[in-house]
Design a protein around this motif. Structure first.
Motif, PDB file in Angstrom:
ATOM      1  N   ASN A   1    -115.601 -66.460  -3.869  1.00 30.44           N
ATOM      2  CA  ASN A   1    -115.410 -65.761  -2.601  1.00 30.44           C
ATOM      3  C   ASN A   1    -115.130 -66.723  -1.455  1.00 30.44           C
ATOM      4  OD1 ASN A   1    -115.624 -63.074  -3.479  1.00 30.44           O
ATOM      5  ND2 ASN A   1    -117.859 -63.208  -3.537  1.00 30.44           N
TER       6      ASN A   1
ATOM      7  N   GLY B   1    -111.560 -67.373  -0.095  1.00 24.40           N
ATOM      8  CA  GLY B   1    -110.867 -66.461   0.805  1.00 24.40           C
ATOM      9  C   GLY B   1    -109.746 -65.728   0.091  1.00 24.40           C
ATOM     10  N   GLY B   2    -108.808 -65.225   0.870  1.00 23.21           N
ATOM     11  CA  GLY B   2    -107.679 -64.523   0.281  1.00 23.21           C
ATOM     12  C   GLY B   2    -107.917 -63.032   0.192  1.00 23.21           C
ATOM     13  N   GLU B   3    -107.109 -62.358  -0.615  1.00 27.21           N
ATOM     14  CA  GLU B   3    -107.126 -60.896  -0.689  1.00 27.21           C
ATOM     15  C   GLU B   3    -108.089 -60.368  -1.747  1.00 27.21           C
ATOM     16  OE1 GLU B   3    -103.109 -59.742  -1.341  1.00 27.21           O
ATOM     17  OE2 GLU B   3    -102.409 -60.477   0.600  1.00 27.21           O
ATOM     18  N   LEU B   4    -108.785 -61.243  -2.442  1.00 31.50           N
ATOM     19  CA  LEU B   4    -109.690 -60.823  -3.493  1.00 31.50           C
ATOM     20  C   LEU B   4    -111.131 -61.139  -3.127  1.00 31.50           C
ATOM     21  CD1 LEU B   4    -107.732 -62.183  -6.613  1.00 31.50           C
ATOM     22  CD2 LEU B   4    -107.629 -59.881  -5.639  1.00 31.50           C
ATOM     23  N   SER B   5    -112.020 -60.244  -3.501  1.00 30.41           N
ATOM     24  CA  SER B   5    -113.449 -60.542  -3.423  1.00 30.41           C
ATOM     25  C   SER B   5    -114.032 -60.317  -4.815  1.00 30.41           C
ATOM     26  CB  SER B   5    -114.164 -59.650  -2.400  1.00 30.41           C
ATOM     27  OG  SER B   5    -114.131 -58.295  -2.812  1.00 30.41           O
TER      28      SER B   5
ATOM     29  N   PRO C   1    -107.171 -54.319   3.099  1.00 32.63           N
ATOM     30  CA  PRO C   1    -108.531 -54.514   2.577  1.00 32.63           C
ATOM     31  C   PRO C   1    -108.515 -55.375   1.323  1.00 32.63           C
ATOM     32  CG  PRO C   1    -107.718 -52.316   2.041  1.00 32.63           C
ATOM     33  CD  PRO C   1    -106.721 -52.929   2.985  1.00 32.63           C
ATOM     34  N   GLN C   2    -109.606 -56.100   1.128  1.00 35.08           N
ATOM     35  CA  GLN C   2    -109.718 -56.935  -0.058  1.00 35.08           C
ATOM     36  C   GLN C   2    -109.903 -56.082  -1.309  1.00 35.08           C
ATOM     37  OE1 GLN C   2    -113.034 -59.575   0.997  1.00 35.08           O
ATOM     38  NE2 GLN C   2    -111.604 -61.278   0.954  1.00 35.08           N
ATOM     39  N   GLN C   3    -109.318 -56.540  -2.414  1.00 32.21           N
ATOM     40  CA  GLN C   3    -109.554 -55.915  -3.705  1.00 32.21           C
ATOM     41  C   GLN C   3    -110.792 -56.545  -4.326  1.00 32.21           C
ATOM     42  OE1 GLN C   3    -106.471 -56.454  -6.605  1.00 32.21           O
ATOM     43  NE2 GLN C   3    -107.587 -55.367  -8.220  1.00 32.21           N
ATOM     44  N   THR C   4    -111.712 -55.723  -4.798  1.00 30.79           N
ATOM     45  CA  THR C   4    -112.924 -56.237  -5.426  1.00 30.79           C
ATOM     46  C   THR C   4    -112.695 -56.406  -6.920  1.00 30.79           C
ATOM     47  OG1 THR C   4    -114.345 -55.181  -3.778  1.00 30.79           O
ATOM     48  CG2 THR C   4    -115.376 -55.851  -5.856  1.00 30.79           C
TER      49      THR C   4
END
Length: 316
Positions: free
Chosen positions: A72, A75-79, A2-5
């Motif tokens: 945003n 892309g990638g693992e961060l939102s 899951p993405q880290q916010t």
């Protein structure tokens, strides 16, 4: 995975949302001291003359949303989730930090929408955010600072000045002056001279190197109506001096210390400073402000990712 916010705390000066809120806003700016009836009427008149109210609230929200969307889109693992925190109006900076904490945000970036941060006034944005986070036990906040050096911020103003110069007859370029400005501060305020002045001058020099024009100056504007001695030269006095002593007749005003259309631009420049130029018989030109222009927002996004990479070990 899951993405880290990541919280995206976008901080700005704020503006009264309605005419009825002007008195409370002005009192907050004056650290709880109620303004006189004359000062309050003067401020109300200024808002009336720019169309009723400032567009700053709408623009600041658009800037925060555009910055989050741009980050945003990488892309990638961060939102990134935007939170708006204002210095002198609701939602206050502390409100935004509390909202991040309630939402379970553990890491955040903080961007003050003021290019030159070498003074106590802008540093207070970050100090208030950090203090609120400390009281609440999070989130961990990484400040995004010094972004006036970002190449896309420089390129934005280079493009605006080049477009302005293109409208001036070739024979008049020799008597054209470009004036870069930022908000004046009381000389008694820490950082009112020195680093803050150097940031404006460094920024002006970086932009000027990329645009072939004959002459540029730096000036200060929007000094408060107080008994303090404010930093100068005042932009109106500089204009008169350039006209009478320098022989300049066309003036291109670039308020690089601001990033949006608001009272200090729409009234202090477009009405007050324009009146000085008109009285002299000169030509007044003021390029468009960054607002939510994609090039400007892209530059802010790159500065934010650079700050995150340095502080959190996340690839930029």
């Amino acid at each position: 995975m899951p993405q880290q916010t990541i919280g995206l705390l976008v901080m700005a000066y704020g503006t009264p949302p309605t005419p009825d809120a002007i008195a409370a806003f002005y009192t907050h700016i004056r650290h709880g001291q109620t303004p006189s009836d004359a000062l309050l009427q003067d401020l109300r008149d200024r808002y009336r003359l720019i169309g009723g109210m400032s567009p700053l609230a709408r623009i600041t929200t658009a800037q925060a949303d555009a910055l989050a969307a741009t980050l945003n889109a990488r892309g990638g693992e961060l939102s990134f989730k935007p939170y708006l925190g204002l210095k002198h109006a609701e939602p206050f900076i502390e409100d935004a930090v509390a909202a991040m904490h309630r939402d379970g945000i553990t890491q955040a970036l903080a961007v003050a929408l003021a290019p030159y941060d070498g003074n106590a006034s802008v540093q207070d944005y970050h100090a208030r955010a950090q203090a609120a986070a400390t009281r609440l036990g999070g989130p961990a906040i990484v400040p995004v600072s010094g972004w006036y050096r970002q190449q896309k911020f420089i390129r934005y103003w280079v493009g605006q000045i080049a477009a302005a110069l293109a409208t001036i007859p070739a024979n008049d370029i020799r008597t054209t002056a470009v004036v870069f400005s930022a908000h004046s501060l009381p000389k008694s305020m820490p950082g009112a001279t020195g680093h803050y002045r150097r940031q404006l001058e460094e920024s002006a020099q970086s932009i000027a190197r990329a645009v072939p024009f004959t002459h540029y100056e730096t000036a200060w504007q929007s000094a408060g109506k107080t008994t303090d001695d404010w930093h100068g030269p005042d932009i109106r006095e500089l204009t008169r001096d350039l006209y009478h002593r320098g022989g300049y007749r066309t003036f291109v005003y670039c308020p690089t210390g601001f990033v949006a259309d608001h009272l200090e631009v729409l009234y202090d420049l477009d009405i007050e400073c324009r009146a000085v130029v008109n009285a002299l018989g000169g030509r007044y030109i003021r390029p468009a402000m960054p607002n939510a222009a994609p090039l400007f927002i892209d530059g802010l996004a790159e500065a934010a990712m650079d700050a995150m990479a340095q502080a959190m070990g996340v690839p930029a």
